[in-house]
Design a protein around this motif. Structure first.
Motif, PDB file in Angstrom:
ATOM      1  N   ALA A 114      -5.121  -5.131  -4.478  1.00 30.04           N
ATOM      2  CA  ALA A 114      -3.695  -5.019  -4.179  1.00 30.04           C
ATOM      3  C   ALA A 114      -2.935  -6.020  -5.025  1.00 30.04           C
ATOM      4  N   SER A 115      -1.800  -5.600  -5.546  1.00 30.03           N
ATOM      5  CA  SER A 115      -0.997  -6.484  -6.389  1.00 30.03           C
ATOM      6  C   SER A 115       0.476  -6.105  -6.285  1.00 30.03           C
ATOM      7  N   ALA A 116       1.308  -7.078  -6.600  1.00 28.36           N
ATOM      8  CA  ALA A 116       2.757  -6.850  -6.610  1.00 28.36           C
ATOM      9  C   ALA A 116       3.390  -7.850  -7.564  1.00 28.36           C
ATOM     10  N   LYS A 117       4.419  -7.428  -8.254  1.00 29.03           N
ATOM     11  CA  LYS A 117       5.132  -8.317  -9.151  1.00 29.03           C
ATOM     12  C   LYS A 117       5.937  -9.328  -8.338  1.00 29.03           C
ATOM     13  N   PRO A 118       6.210 -10.488  -8.918  1.00 27.49           N
ATOM     14  CA  PRO A 118       7.003 -11.496  -8.204  1.00 27.49           C
ATOM     15  C   PRO A 118       8.351 -10.934  -7.741  1.00 27.49           C
ATOM     16  N   ASP A 119       8.706 -11.240  -6.502  1.00 27.82           N
ATOM     17  CA  ASP A 119       9.984 -10.819  -5.911  1.00 27.82           C
ATOM     18  C   ASP A 119      10.117  -9.298  -5.812  1.00 27.82           C
ATOM     19  N   SER A 120       8.972  -8.608  -5.833  1.00 31.12           N
ATOM     20  CA  SER A 120       8.996  -7.151  -5.726  1.00 31.12           C
ATOM     21  C   SER A 120       8.676  -6.726  -4.301  1.00 31.12           C
ATOM     22  N   THR A 124       0.994  -2.250  -5.304  1.00 34.90           N
ATOM     23  CA  THR A 124       0.065  -1.317  -5.946  1.00 34.90           C
ATOM     24  C   THR A 124      -1.302  -1.469  -5.295  1.00 34.90           C
ATOM     25  N   LEU A 125      -1.760  -0.411  -4.663  1.00 32.38           N
ATOM     26  CA  LEU A 125      -3.093  -0.384  -4.049  1.00 32.38           C
ATOM     27  C   LEU A 125      -4.030   0.331  -5.002  1.00 32.38           C
ATOM     28  N   SER A 126      -5.096  -0.336  -5.412  1.00 34.42           N
ATOM     29  CA  SER A 126      -6.027   0.261  -6.379  1.00 34.42           C
ATOM     30  C   SER A 126      -7.433   0.336  -5.796  1.00 34.42           C
TER      31      SER A 126
END
Length: 199
Positions: A114-120, A124-126
């Motif tokens: 799982a990842s997300a851009k800063p302040d987003s 994104t689940l992979s």
């Protein structure tokens, strides 16, 4: 000095061509052998595929600027904890039980990222898996269970309205892409080794 260097370079090139011409059979055999080994090795390595979904963390509609700012802050703060939740055995257990999968929740959780851009407010689940079809299936299933789990977590028995935070799947997993091995690179490496060892 310039002319002697040119002559030296010309002699070196001629020597190289002469050596290759004299040993072309050896070079060809070594290159073919190296390429064969590279192709065999590339075919034996298990392929790994990855795919992903995108989940938007929505909040209740704001009535003024201050409410909108607070809602954005709330969603962004949830993203950090939701990333950990997505990669947890808790979510994996939920998916395994619902679909009766023949895999341990711990092993399923290891496939998930799982990842997300800063302040987003978009996560994104992979999922990575040896099967492209399975990777997409698991990514979509986990996303659905994540939405359901967050709804349960954000809703209490005393709530009369919708939860303050509500995740929405905005992009489902459709096609997985191969991440390893890069067979073309392995084969090119075999060609390089063959040419290097041939002379």
């Amino acid at each position: 000095d310039f002319e002697p260097r040119q002559e030296e370079l010309a002699v070196t090139l001629r020597d190289t061509v002469r050596i290759l011409h004299a040993r072309w059979v050896t070079v060809a055999v070594v290159v073919v052998a190296a390429m064969t080994i590279a192709v065999a090795w590339a075919s034996l390595i298990q392929s790994t595929y990855t795919t992903s979904t995108r989940i938007f963390i929505a909040t209740q509609s704001a009535t003024d600027g201050q409410d909108a700012f607070s809602a954005a802050q709330l969603a962004q703060s949830r993203v950090v904890s939701y990333n950990d939740l997505i990669m947890s055995e808790t979510l994996a257990t939920r998916t395994v039980k619902r679909l009766r999968l023949q895999i341990a929740p711990r092993d399923l959780a290891k496939k998930v990222g799982a990842s997300a851009k800063p302040d987003s407010v978009v996560i994104t689940l992979s999922v990575t898996d040896p099967s492209a079809t399975n990777a997409a299936f698991l990514a979509n299933a986990l996303s659905e269970d994540f939405v359901s789990m967050v709804h349960d977590l954000e809703t209490t028995s005393t709530d009369s309205g919708p939860p303050a935070v509500r995740p929405l799947i905005v992009q489902r997993a459709v096609e997985a892409k191969i991440v390893s091995p890069h067979r073309s690179k392995v084969i090119l490496f075999g060609l390089f080794v063959g040419l290097l060892l041939g002379p």
